[in-house]
Every structure is written in C-alpha cells, then in structure tokens.
Design an enzyme around this catalytic site. Structure first.
Site: not given
Length: 445
Positions: A200, A298
């Site tokens: 991220e 994810e």
C-alpha cells in the site's frame, strides 16, 4: 453424448455448507427462456495460479493459542488439496506489519552493513506455521513477501509507523534487505516466489507504512531492487508493483510499466479490494500491458469480527468473480486466522478473517468467507483457464473455468432476495438452473 452437471451450494437460509444438490442432465437444443447463460469452453483467457492467504505473525500467534487438535484441523481445512480449500499460495511480511505483535526489524539500529540481519524473530510463530501448511499441501507454496516499512532509521520520519519515505541514500541498502530476506527464508527451506515493492505505497497509516509515488516506485525498481536481485542470482524472483487498491491501479501501472528499464524486472501488478470495486480497471491494465500479470494480494473485512455474517462472504465471492472476469490470475487473502477480537494487531486495527479462534474457550469458527472461497478454490485448480461466458441475467455474478482435465467449473453468486432461474447452454445443449436467493452455487460439468 449428453452432459451432466453437479451442483454444490451454500445458502444463507440453509443449514450446512457445500451441500451436494445432486446432478442435472443437459438436453439437446436451447432452453425456452430469455434468460440465458452460454459457456464457450474453447474460447479461453488467463491461466489460474491458485488461492492462498497470509502467514502473518498475528495468524501464527492466534494458532498457538488453541489446542493442537484445532491447530491441525485449521491447517488441514486450508491446505489439504482434497479435503480442504487446497490453498497453494501464501504471503509473508518482511519484518513487522500491523498484524504483528509490535514493530520489529531484522537488523540492529543503524546497521548499514546488514551484518546483524536475522529472521530469528519468525522462528516462533511464522516459520512453523508455513512448514505445517507446506506439509499439509504436500508441495511447496508459492510465497509472495511484502514489506510494510523499511526500518525507521532508513526513513525520513525516523519511525516505521505513520508513513514517511525511504531516504534516497538508503535505497541500495533497502534493496539488499529484500535479498537478505529471501536468502534467509530459503536457508530455512522456504522458497520465496516473489516480492512486492511496498504494501500500500499510497497510504499513510498509523501502523507500519511507507509512501512511494509512482515515479519513486519505478526508479527504486530499475535502479536498485531489480539490479540487486539479479546480482544475487535472484532474477527469477518475481517483482510485483502497486500492491494496493484498484482505484488508481491504472495510473500506477502506466508510470512503472511504460518505462522499459523498470518493466524488464516487473512480473505484474498486485491489487487490494479496499476503497473501490472498479474491477474493469484490471482489464485496462491487462490491455495496456498484456505481457504482465495481475494478482490479488490482500483483502479482508475491516472493523473486527462478524461471526455468522453472510454478507461478509458475499463480499469475498463478488470480488473474486469481478477480478477473475478481468484477468486476475491468483487470489491471496489477508490473515489466515485471527483471534476473537480480530487481532492481535499492534495498533488495534482489528479485522475479520475466514477462520476465527476463540483463544479463551479454545473454539474455532469458520466464517461464511471460508466457505465462499471454497466454492472456487476446491474446484478451480491451478492451471485452469477462464472460459468465455455470455450472460443475459440480471442480479447474478458468475464466472467459469476449465481445468486441465477438461472439467468445467461454473460459479454463480446470487446476492438478491429472489430465486433466479435461467437456461445454461454449452455445446448446443441446455439445462435449467435455479440460483437460490442469497446463495453461491458451484456447477461442475
């Protein structure tokens, strides 16, 4: 010869999961309905890698808090190729992430030689979990390793949490850190398939996080990570970019993959499901860079445990189908196991997981998400290819794959409060299908 089709179904309002609903025979010709789904097995798309989940420290710790019998049952439920979900993929975190017991690294403070590098920290919870999973699977797992943050002293902020950036003078050393991790894991008998550049990279989080612009990620790959892995005879290790949400996946992929010097090192792009369900963005990336790959790295249900909820599983199934239909090649869930709070998490960012263990009462709960994933992973095998599907049915999500043995797997998700009937057609034969309200059905042809 008339085809037959077996239905395996799970429904919100029925007792039991993965229920065998029996076999239906196809008839010659087309069904008499205007709601038609046509499968074209000879028109194929991407090859499927498999399914898996993340071996976080939190997952390993949670497993250590239940009886040995429960531990074995959970690992079998996930990794056994015939009786379990048949997981063949996995994800690890390079030192700590939010689902760790605290911030930690593999080197002593300010060690610019990496001489103190050691993954001993993982010996307690993570490595035993992986080894038991591999033994249950009966073969090595395809493992992706992702960093959440460099050590704080390598960053502009001086800490692992709350974002910050990698200091330019440490870019080369940080790339060496990935190679050290791969070497250390493989010394433990655990091969690493690939790494993502950064978990991220567009999110400043209160937990372990580090920010990269698209240009910074591109330059780190082409100037440091790619050459470093090659220098260590690790050119076969895959590099995945982005490892973040679908909303701006196109912009990130364009910046990195349009640069030939960076793109030569990149296997593909990783996506998460938070923020948006813009599945078509994956197809845009595929169309722009058809020689690169797409992997789901994810996804979870945020906000803590929701035992018994059905909609949480529907989110899994909807996202799996949406991404599959847009060139996704594999699916890696987030935490394999969490405790009754949805942790442990060192900043209290509690989430749900397909398997929740009550560490106080030594109980195991399998959420709807576990069964939803199984509707795909138990039947769509690694090496399967997605096949073409034409559908004219409102209210349903569906996808279809052909396994290497020629068997066809057709999955239908019904999130509505109505039963939906349609005609399924394949090779000039048809069969009537009724998709039960709030259900998922896997049709095996």
């Amino acid at each position: 010869m008339k085809k037959t089709m077996r239905l395996v179904q799970s429904a919100r309002d029925e007792e039991g999961r993965w229920l065998d609903k029996g076999t239906v025979s196809f008839e010659d010709g087309h069904g008499g309905t205007d709601r038609v789904v046509t499968l074209i097995p000879d028109r194929t798309y991407q090859e499927w890698m498999g399914f898996g989940g993340a071996f976080t420290e939190a997952a390993g710790y949670s497993l250590s808090k239940v009886s040995e019998e429960h531990r074995k049952d959970i690992i079998k439920a996930y990794f056994n190729p015939s009786e379990g979900l048949g997981y063949s993929l996995g994800r690890t975190h390079i030192h700590s992430c939010d689902f760790a017991l605290g911030n930690y690294t593999y080197v002593e403070e300010n060690d610019e030689t990496l001489e103190t590098f050691s993954i001993e920290h993982e010996q307690k919870y993570v490595l035993p979990f992986i080894r038991e999973a591999v033994a249950e699977a009966g073969q090595p797992l395809t493992l992706l390793a992702s960093p959440w943050s460099p050590p704080g002293w390598m960053k502009t902020t001086g800490e692992m949490n709350h974002g910050g950036k990698l200091k330019p003078e440490y870019a080369g050393l940080w790339a060496e850190y990935y190679a050290k991790y791969i070497e250390a894991m493989e010394a433990e008998g655990i091969p690493i398939w690939g790494v993502s550049v950064q978990n991220e990279p567009a999110a400043k989080q209160v937990w372990d996080s580090c920010l990269y612009t698209a240009e910074e990620e591109r330059d780190f790959i082409k100037n440091h990570l790619g050459p470093t892995l090659s220098r260590h005879q690790m050119a076969d290790k895959k590099i995945i970019i982005w490892d973040h949400n679908r909303d701006i996946i196109v912009e990130r992929a364009e910046t990195v993959l349009s640069d030939p010097e960076a793109a030569q090192y990149v296997w593909g792009t990783g996506n998460h499901w938070y923020v948006s369900e813009e599945f078509a963005n994956l197809s845009i990336v595929h169309e722009k860079f058809p020689d690169k790959h797409l992997l789901f790295t994810e996804g979870c249900i945020e906000g803590g445990v929701q035992l018994g909820a059905w909609h949480t599983g529907e989110r899994y199934a909807r996202n799996i189908i949406g991404d599959m239909n847009n060139w996704l090649e594999g699916f890696i869930d987030w935490n394999l196991v969490l405790d009754e709070k949805g942790g442990p998490n060192h900043v209290g960012n509690y989430c749900d997981a397909p398997v929740i263990v009550d560490t106080k009462n030594d109980e195991v709960h399998y959420n709807s998400s576990f069964y939803m994933i199984g509707h795909f992973s138990k039947f769509i095998k690694p090496g399967a290819r997605r096949i073409h599907l034409d559908e004219q049915v409102d209210g349903l999500s569906m996808t279809a794959f052909k396994n290497e043995d020629g068997s066809i797997v057709f999955v239908v998700l019904n999130e509505t409060e109505e039963d939906v009937s349609f005609s399924l057609q394949i090779d000039n034969q048809s069969a009537g299908v009724v998709s039960t309200k709030r259900s998922i059905g896997t049709y095996l042809i």
